[in-house]
Design an enzyme around this catalytic site. Structure first.
Site, mmCIF file in Angstrom:
data_model
loop_
_atom_site.group_PDB
_atom_site.id
_atom_site.type_symbol
_atom_site.label_atom_id
_atom_site.label_comp_id
_atom_site.label_asym_id
_atom_site.label_seq_id
_atom_site.Cartn_x
_atom_site.Cartn_y
_atom_site.Cartn_z
ATOM 1 N N ASP A 1 0.855 -1.308 -0.074
ATOM 2 C CA ASP A 1 0.057 0.144 -0.033
ATOM 3 C C ASP A 1 0.931 1.195 0.109
ATOM 4 O OD1 ASP A 1 -2.198 -1.699 0.096
ATOM 5 O OD2 ASP A 1 -2.766 -1.021 2.331
ATOM 6 N N TYR B 1 -7.043 -7.900 7.070
ATOM 7 C CA TYR B 1 -6.571 -6.688 7.078
ATOM 8 C C TYR B 1 -7.873 -5.999 7.534
ATOM 9 C CZ TYR B 1 -3.865 -2.479 5.629
ATOM 10 O OH TYR B 1 -3.082 -1.490 5.803
#
Length: 566
Positions: free
Chosen positions: A217, A487
């Site tokens: 990310d 997540y």
């Protein structure tokens, strides 16, 4: 004190790029919801925040910060300047603030509120490994603390100096070590300097037809050395592996010399020193160069979107894909809460596209789907055209078996385009007085549903405890034969004690990971943030072995002390 008018947050020390001191990314880039009609109603329903009525905070004023003065003796700074050049050492307030924290929610709340207990005393920008060695030797001789710094994107507290550290703290910024040095085409091995940012190293590899395939990310603002130091994982790890799988060789500067791990396919040379360095967060030395496995750029690359009736069907499909002969690059499925969030952040559909979406939802309702339980999945395929086609055919068969449907490449292409933008949403919410943060874990397939349920229950109890309306959502990513990463994102509007409220929720989620059979972190690292749960994760003897390693390798405690274990 005023912020220097002649330099920007992104342009410190020549060409080295840094994010803005008070948030994620570069100046002038941010999240906007006005073109996403579903976002404001979603946020109001989820956490009670009215984006149209509530005011946003202005950019923090650097001149209001009380930055602790540098304690570096003038002769020490002069000695460092003699090594790297006078223009490549810095003791000004802005530079030291930029290098104080990472970019966790805790970091940003503190920096925006002016809470800076301890900064680095001097920032050093070496040009090559030889200069790194001389800086390290000088710092150790002076009994200074050395904290390696890459992109500054860490969210586990791995960068900040300890508030009661009395020694001089040197932030050793690797930003000038940013080159792909060599590509061994026969072996698919690339020697890359540790300070290379993701976009820069990929651009250099792509020019010669190669890719590393590592896209976390934080890709746009993190470095290869940082990935190795925190045991990072990327969005395409299903195909390319985690960073630990990619690292084949290492060069790590330590006091008096360089630790060298040669790049070989495999070795039986006792406990793996390579594995000790991966995830060491700067405690064993300064990573200057990494030899990684690289791959030819694929002929075809596509990400397809699928809907599943509910999370149970979706997890079962992901597990079967992981256990099959299929080798997709991405396997990701959002739970119902995150699916709703994803749909709310989409731009307004018009014309034929709007009619098609409405028709799809009507069709699913006729099939008996509860759209509030629906889960969105993205699965990626790479390779030559025939390989990618066959992989998709096999996946489609598994998806149908578990009552999923394909919704084409359009949503997948949008996900691929926007995949690095999520941190900007967190900053936007913070501007509005709300927390939005993440915690991730990994567990066996047999325990994933239990972990998911336990985290939701723990978070709900924590929201009730702090008296705030909260929101939790999750996705599965990074699948393995034995299990996967979950997540989680959690959000709520701050009350009178932002960090106290945050700690209550964060602690509840981390403890739920342990109690339900997961790990404290899949790829963000330990740092200070997750250290309280390390003993429960790896056992008392595991912590003792790790402590013994750090104490023996760094008896003076000069390399990023008190991170991972005290």
């Amino acid at each position: 004190m005023t912020e220097p008018a002649y330099r920007t947050d992104a342009m410190l020390a020549g060409e080295v790029k840094h994010m803005k001191w008070w948030g994620w990314g570069l100046e002038g880039v941010g999240f906007h919801h006005e073109d996403k009609p579903g976002f404001a109603p979603f946020v109001q329903k989820a956490v009670g925040l009215d984006l149209w009525a509530d005011e946003r905070t202005e950019r923090p004023d650097f001149s209001q910060l009380k930055v602790p003065a540098s304690t570096a003796p003038e002769e020490f700074v002069t000695a460092l300047s003699g090594i790297v050049g006078a223009g490549n050492t810095d003791i000004d307030d802005l530079s030291r603030v930029v290098h104080t924290y990472g970019k966790s929610l805790r970091d940003l709340v503190r920096i925006r509120s002016g809470e800076i207990a301890r900064t680095p005393d001097v920032i050093v920008y070496p040009a090559d490994e030889a200069e790194v060695q001389r800086v390290v030797d000088a710092a150790v001789e002076a009994d200074a603390v050395i904290i390696p710094f890459g992109g500054g994107s860490n969210i586990a507290g791995s960068l900040e100096p300890h508030p009661d550290e009395s020694r001089v703290v040197v932030s050793l910024d690797l930003g000038r070590l940013n080159q792909v040095l060599e590509i061994d085409a026969d072996s698919g091995l690339a020697r890359i300097q540790a300070g290379a940012l993701g976009p820069d190293l990929e651009a250099q590899l792509n020019r010669d037809g190669w890719t590393m395939g590592h896209f976390p990310d934080s890709f746009t603002h993190s470095t290869l050395g940082g990935w190795v130091a925190t045991r990072s994982s990327g969005m395409q790890s299903d195909k390319y592996g985690d960073i630990a799988d990619m690292v084949k060789g290492l060069r790590v500067v330590r006091a008096g010399g360089v630790l060298v791990i040669r790049a070989v396919p495999s070795a039986s040379t006792g406990p793996s020193v390579r594995e000790m360095v991966v995830g060491s967060e700067g405690r064993l030395g300064v990573i200057t160069e990494v030899t990684v496995q690289v791959h030819r750029l694929p002929e075809k690359r596509a990400i397809h979107a699928y809907f599943f009736k509910n999370l149970d069907h979706g997890l079962a499909a992901m597990q079967e894909i992981a256990e099959s002969d299929v080798s997709p690059s991405v396997t990701r499925i959002s739970d119902a809460h995150e699916t709703g969030f994803s749909l709310a952040t989409s731009k307004e559909s018009k014309g034929i596209q709007k009619k098609a979406q409405a028709g799809l939802m009507a069709y699913l309702k006729r099939r008996g789907w509860n759209l509030d339980e629906m889960c969105l999945s993205f699965i990626g395929f790479e390779g030559d055209k025939e390989h990618a086609k066959r992989q998709k055919s096999l996946v489609d068969r598994i998806v149908r078996k578990h009552h999923g449907i394909s919704v084409g490449k359009g949503p997948g292409a949008l996900y691929d385009q926007k995949k690095f933008d999520t941190p900007y949403i967190r900053d936007f919410l913070l501007d509005c007085g709300a927390a939005g943060d993440v915690s991730e874990t990994a567990g066996p397939w047999s325990k994933l549903r239990g972990i998911h349920a336990a985290v939701y229950e723990a978070a709900d109890r924590a929201y009730e405890q702090i008296g705030r309306k909260g929101w939790t959502m999750s996705h599965l990513s990074h699948s393995y034969h034995s299990g996967a990463c979950l997540y989680f994102t959690f959000a709520f509007v701050f009350g009178d004690d932002p960090l106290g409220e945050y700690d209550t929720v964060k602690r509840a989620i981390q403890q739920a990971f342990i109690d339900a059979g997961g790990t404290i972190s899949h790829h963000h690292g330990v740092g200070l943030e997750h250290a309280p749960w390390l003993e429960e994760d790896i056992s008392t003897h595991g912590v003792a072995i790790m402590s013994g390693l750090f104490d023996a390798a760094d008896p003076g405690g000069n390399f990023n002390p008190r991170k991972i274990v005290v």
